[in-house]
Design a protein around this motif. Sequence first.
Motif, PDB file in Angstrom:
ATOM      1  N   GLY A  26       4.052   2.029 -12.504  1.00 26.19           N
ATOM      2  CA  GLY A  26       4.349   1.008 -11.497  1.00 26.19           C
ATOM      3  C   GLY A  26       3.412   1.019 -10.313  1.00 26.19           C
ATOM      4  N   ALA A  27       2.270   1.712 -10.441  1.00 32.40           N
ATOM      5  CA  ALA A  27       1.292   1.775  -9.349  1.00 32.40           C
ATOM      6  C   ALA A  27      -0.109   1.629  -9.933  1.00 32.40           C
ATOM      7  CB  ALA A  27       1.417   3.088  -8.588  1.00 32.40           C
ATOM      8  N   TYR A  28      -1.050   1.209  -9.100  1.00 35.16           N
ATOM      9  CA  TYR A  28      -2.432   1.077  -9.563  1.00 35.16           C
ATOM     10  C   TYR A  28      -3.376   1.348  -8.393  1.00 35.16           C
ATOM     11  CZ  TYR A  28      -2.320  -3.543  -7.306  1.00 35.16           C
ATOM     12  OH  TYR A  28      -2.190  -4.565  -6.397  1.00 35.16           O
ATOM     13  N   VAL A  29      -4.629   1.634  -8.724  1.00 31.80           N
ATOM     14  CA  VAL A  29      -5.648   1.942  -7.719  1.00 31.80           C
ATOM     15  C   VAL A  29      -6.609   0.763  -7.605  1.00 31.80           C
ATOM     16  CG1 VAL A  29      -7.553   3.477  -7.102  1.00 31.80           C
ATOM     17  CG2 VAL A  29      -5.486   4.422  -8.144  1.00 31.80           C
ATOM     18  N   ALA A  30      -6.910   0.353  -6.367  1.00 33.19           N
ATOM     19  CA  ALA A  30      -7.857  -0.740  -6.128  1.00 33.19           C
ATOM     20  C   ALA A  30      -8.435  -0.581  -4.727  1.00 33.19           C
ATOM     21  CB  ALA A  30      -7.161  -2.098  -6.263  1.00 33.19           C
ATOM     22  N   PRO A  31      -9.615  -1.167  -4.474  1.00 28.63           N
ATOM     23  CA  PRO A  31     -10.167  -1.129  -3.110  1.00 28.63           C
ATOM     24  C   PRO A  31      -9.256  -1.886  -2.159  1.00 28.63           C
ATOM     25  CG  PRO A  31     -11.848  -1.758  -4.703  1.00 28.63           C
ATOM     26  CD  PRO A  31     -10.533  -1.811  -5.421  1.00 28.63           C
ATOM     27  N   TYR A  32      -9.188  -1.433  -0.925  1.00 25.80           N
ATOM     28  CA  TYR A  32      -8.332  -2.073   0.065  1.00 25.80           C
ATOM     29  C   TYR A  32      -9.113  -3.152   0.794  1.00 25.80           C
ATOM     30  CZ  TYR A  32      -5.089  -2.676   3.946  1.00 25.80           C
ATOM     31  OH  TYR A  32      -4.220  -3.212   4.867  1.00 25.80           O
ATOM     32  N   ARG A  33      -8.671  -4.392   0.638  1.00 25.79           N
ATOM     33  CA  ARG A  33      -9.307  -5.557   1.262  1.00 25.79           C
ATOM     34  C   ARG A  33     -10.808  -5.536   0.990  1.00 25.79           C
ATOM     35  NH1 ARG A  33      -5.559  -8.312   4.071  1.00 25.79           N
ATOM     36  NH2 ARG A  33      -3.724  -7.183   4.794  1.00 25.79           N
ATOM     37  N   VAL A  67       0.845  -1.194   0.000  1.00 28.07           N
ATOM     38  CA  VAL A  67       0.000   0.000   0.000  1.00 28.07           C
ATOM     39  C   VAL A  67       0.883   1.247   0.000  1.00 28.07           C
ATOM     40  CG1 VAL A  67      -1.722   1.322   1.287  1.00 28.07           C
ATOM     41  CG2 VAL A  67      -1.884  -1.161   1.199  1.00 28.07           C
ATOM     42  N   LEU A  68       0.611   2.145  -0.944  1.00 31.41           N
ATOM     43  CA  LEU A  68       1.383   3.385  -1.046  1.00 31.41           C
ATOM     44  C   LEU A  68       0.632   4.571  -0.457  1.00 31.41           C
ATOM     45  CD1 LEU A  68       2.689   2.944  -4.711  1.00 31.41           C
ATOM     46  CD2 LEU A  68       3.796   2.235  -2.584  1.00 31.41           C
ATOM     47  N   GLY A  69      -0.673   4.427  -0.305  1.00 32.50           N
ATOM     48  CA  GLY A  69      -1.469   5.505   0.277  1.00 32.50           C
ATOM     49  C   GLY A  69      -2.881   5.480  -0.268  1.00 32.50           C
ATOM     50  N   LYS A  70      -3.726   6.387   0.227  1.00 37.23           N
ATOM     51  CA  LYS A  70      -5.100   6.487  -0.239  1.00 37.23           C
ATOM     52  C   LYS A  70      -5.147   7.225  -1.576  1.00 37.23           C
ATOM     53  CE  LYS A  70      -7.541   6.451   4.217  1.00 37.23           C
ATOM     54  NZ  LYS A  70      -8.462   7.196   5.092  1.00 37.23           N
ATOM     55  N   ALA A  71      -6.040   6.758  -2.465  1.00 39.01           N
ATOM     56  CA  ALA A  71      -6.184   7.405  -3.769  1.00 39.01           C
ATOM     57  C   ALA A  71      -6.704   8.836  -3.639  1.00 39.01           C
ATOM     58  CB  ALA A  71      -7.116   6.585  -4.654  1.00 39.01           C
ATOM     59  N   ALA A  72      -7.355   9.135  -2.522  1.00 41.67           N
ATOM     60  CA  ALA A  72      -7.825  10.506  -2.297  1.00 41.67           C
ATOM     61  C   ALA A  72      -6.657  11.469  -2.087  1.00 41.67           C
ATOM     62  CB  ALA A  72      -8.753  10.543  -1.089  1.00 41.67           C
ATOM     63  N   ASP A  73      -5.519  10.903  -1.652  1.00 45.02           N
ATOM     64  CA  ASP A  73      -4.352  11.734  -1.339  1.00 45.02           C
ATOM     65  C   ASP A  73      -3.253  11.650  -2.392  1.00 45.02           C
ATOM     66  OD1 ASP A  73      -5.631  12.308   1.104  1.00 45.02           O
ATOM     67  OD2 ASP A  73      -4.729  10.530   2.031  1.00 45.02           O
ATOM     68  N   LEU A  74      -3.277  10.584  -3.229  1.00 40.89           N
ATOM     69  CA  LEU A  74      -2.195  10.341  -4.178  1.00 40.89           C
ATOM     70  C   LEU A  74      -2.756   9.964  -5.544  1.00 40.89           C
ATOM     71  CD1 LEU A  74       0.133   8.045  -2.017  1.00 40.89           C
ATOM     72  CD2 LEU A  74       0.684  10.378  -2.727  1.00 40.89           C
ATOM     73  N   LYS A  75      -2.041  10.315  -6.592  1.00 33.23           N
ATOM     74  CA  LYS A  75      -2.337   9.835  -7.933  1.00 33.23           C
ATOM     75  C   LYS A  75      -1.384   8.677  -8.252  1.00 33.23           C
ATOM     76  CE  LYS A  75      -1.908  13.778 -10.180  1.00 33.23           C
ATOM     77  NZ  LYS A  75      -1.931  14.709 -11.335  1.00 33.23           N
ATOM     78  N   ALA A  76      -1.878   7.652  -8.941  1.00 31.49           N
ATOM     79  CA  ALA A  76      -1.049   6.495  -9.299  1.00 31.49           C
ATOM     80  C   ALA A  76      -0.308   6.782 -10.592  1.00 31.49           C
ATOM     81  CB  ALA A  76      -1.914   5.250  -9.444  1.00 31.49           C
ATOM     82  N   TYR A  93      -7.317   2.639  -2.729  1.00 29.20           N
ATOM     83  CA  TYR A  93      -5.944   2.908  -2.316  1.00 29.20           C
ATOM     84  C   TYR A  93      -5.033   2.767  -3.527  1.00 29.20           C
ATOM     85  CZ  TYR A  93      -6.642   2.986   2.778  1.00 29.20           C
ATOM     86  OH  TYR A  93      -6.999   3.332   4.058  1.00 29.20           O
ATOM     87  N   VAL A  94      -3.839   3.295  -3.405  1.00 26.46           N
ATOM     88  CA  VAL A  94      -2.822   3.128  -4.436  1.00 26.46           C
ATOM     89  C   VAL A  94      -1.858   2.035  -3.976  1.00 26.46           C
ATOM     90  CG1 VAL A  94      -1.006   4.253  -5.774  1.00 26.46           C
ATOM     91  CG2 VAL A  94      -3.015   5.568  -5.084  1.00 26.46           C
ATOM     92  N   PHE A  95      -1.591   1.067  -4.866  1.00 23.04           N
ATOM     93  CA  PHE A  95      -0.700  -0.052  -4.563  1.00 23.04           C
ATOM     94  C   PHE A  95       0.467  -0.068  -5.540  1.00 23.04           C
ATOM     95  CE2 PHE A  95      -4.902  -1.230  -3.172  1.00 23.04           C
ATOM     96  CZ  PHE A  95      -4.718  -1.933  -1.990  1.00 23.04           C
ATOM     97  N   THR A 117       1.941  12.694  -7.212  1.00 21.75           N
ATOM     98  CA  THR A 117       1.921  11.462  -8.005  1.00 21.75           C
ATOM     99  C   THR A 117       2.955  10.501  -7.449  1.00 21.75           C
ATOM    100  OG1 THR A 117       1.243  12.613 -10.016  1.00 21.75           O
ATOM    101  CG2 THR A 117       2.285  10.461 -10.296  1.00 21.75           C
ATOM    102  N   VAL A 118       2.519   9.251  -7.193  1.00 22.93           N
ATOM    103  CA  VAL A 118       3.453   8.252  -6.685  1.00 22.93           C
ATOM    104  C   VAL A 118       3.766   7.271  -7.813  1.00 22.93           C
ATOM    105  CG1 VAL A 118       1.623   6.757  -5.744  1.00 22.93           C
ATOM    106  CG2 VAL A 118       3.943   6.602  -4.822  1.00 22.93           C
ATOM    107  N   GLU A 119       5.062   7.023  -8.024  1.00 29.87           N
ATOM    108  CA  GLU A 119       5.531   6.087  -9.038  1.00 29.87           C
ATOM    109  C   GLU A 119       6.427   5.046  -8.382  1.00 29.87           C
ATOM    110  OE1 GLU A 119       7.704   8.366 -11.878  1.00 29.87           O
ATOM    111  OE2 GLU A 119       5.902   9.106 -12.898  1.00 29.87           O
ATOM    112  N   VAL A 120       6.534   3.886  -9.025  1.00 26.67           N
ATOM    113  CA  VAL A 120       7.499   2.871  -8.589  1.00 26.67           C
ATOM    114  C   VAL A 120       8.375   2.536  -9.784  1.00 26.67           C
ATOM    115  CG1 VAL A 120       7.850   0.596  -7.589  1.00 26.67           C
ATOM    116  CG2 VAL A 120       5.867   1.951  -6.906  1.00 26.67           C
ATOM    117  N   ILE A 121       9.666   2.778  -9.648  1.00 24.48           N
ATOM    118  CA  ILE A 121      10.622   2.529 -10.714  1.00 24.48           C
ATOM    119  C   ILE A 121      11.391   1.252 -10.387  1.00 24.48           C
ATOM    120  CG2 ILE A 121      12.527   3.478 -12.056  1.00 24.48           C
ATOM    121  CD1 ILE A 121       9.912   5.099 -12.181  1.00 24.48           C
TER     122      ILE A 121
END
Length: 202
Positions: free
Chosen positions: A28-35, A16-25, A41-43, A65-69
């Motif tokens: 290397g990141a994607y948005v999905a419901p948490y559990r 988990v990288l954070g809530k989608a309300a607070d971050l853009k994916a 959330y952004v994963f 914006t959160v990225e994963v390289i």
Amino acid sequence: MPEEGEKEEMVTPGEVLGKAADLKAGKGAYVAPYRSSEIPYVFSSLTGLRHTLTPPSDSPDQRPTVEVIGHKARGAVPEAGSVVIARVTKVMAKTASADIMCVGTKSVREKFTGVIRQQDVRATEIDKVDMHLSFRPGDIVRAVVLSLGDARAYYLSTAKNELGVVSANSTAGETMVPISWMEMQCPLTRQIEQRKVAKVGS
């Protein structure tokens, strides 16, 4: 160039990288419901360095914006809907575990674990599925990725005719030949073993 305020840390698939309300994916990141919640959330979708980029001051969307390289040469990464080739490593009463080897025609360069649940083995008579008569350790299966499940393992499905075991060795060590959608035969001993066989050429 990195924006001012960029932060880096190592993350792994499904983290988990954070809530989608607070971050853009970003990459290397994607948005999905948490559990089981409805909150998006952004994963992270891969292993690598997390980069958090501050938006320009004149941007209407002020979420970073959160990225994963990827931290090494990028190999294929499973995504929902991807067709994968995996080697079965463990079979239990309700699930089978497998190491994903290829996504489409591309080899993976990181370790991705897949889980086939009893309800995802085939499309009919789900309640009658016997995992030990569907797969055995060492089997090579073709499956489709349903989603990123718990414990950073991908949920896989073989519930289509063209999905299932594509290669398996008999107890005698020979590569078996499929003779029906649920049976394979050893060419040496002629012994028949049950599997959830993938239909070839469909």
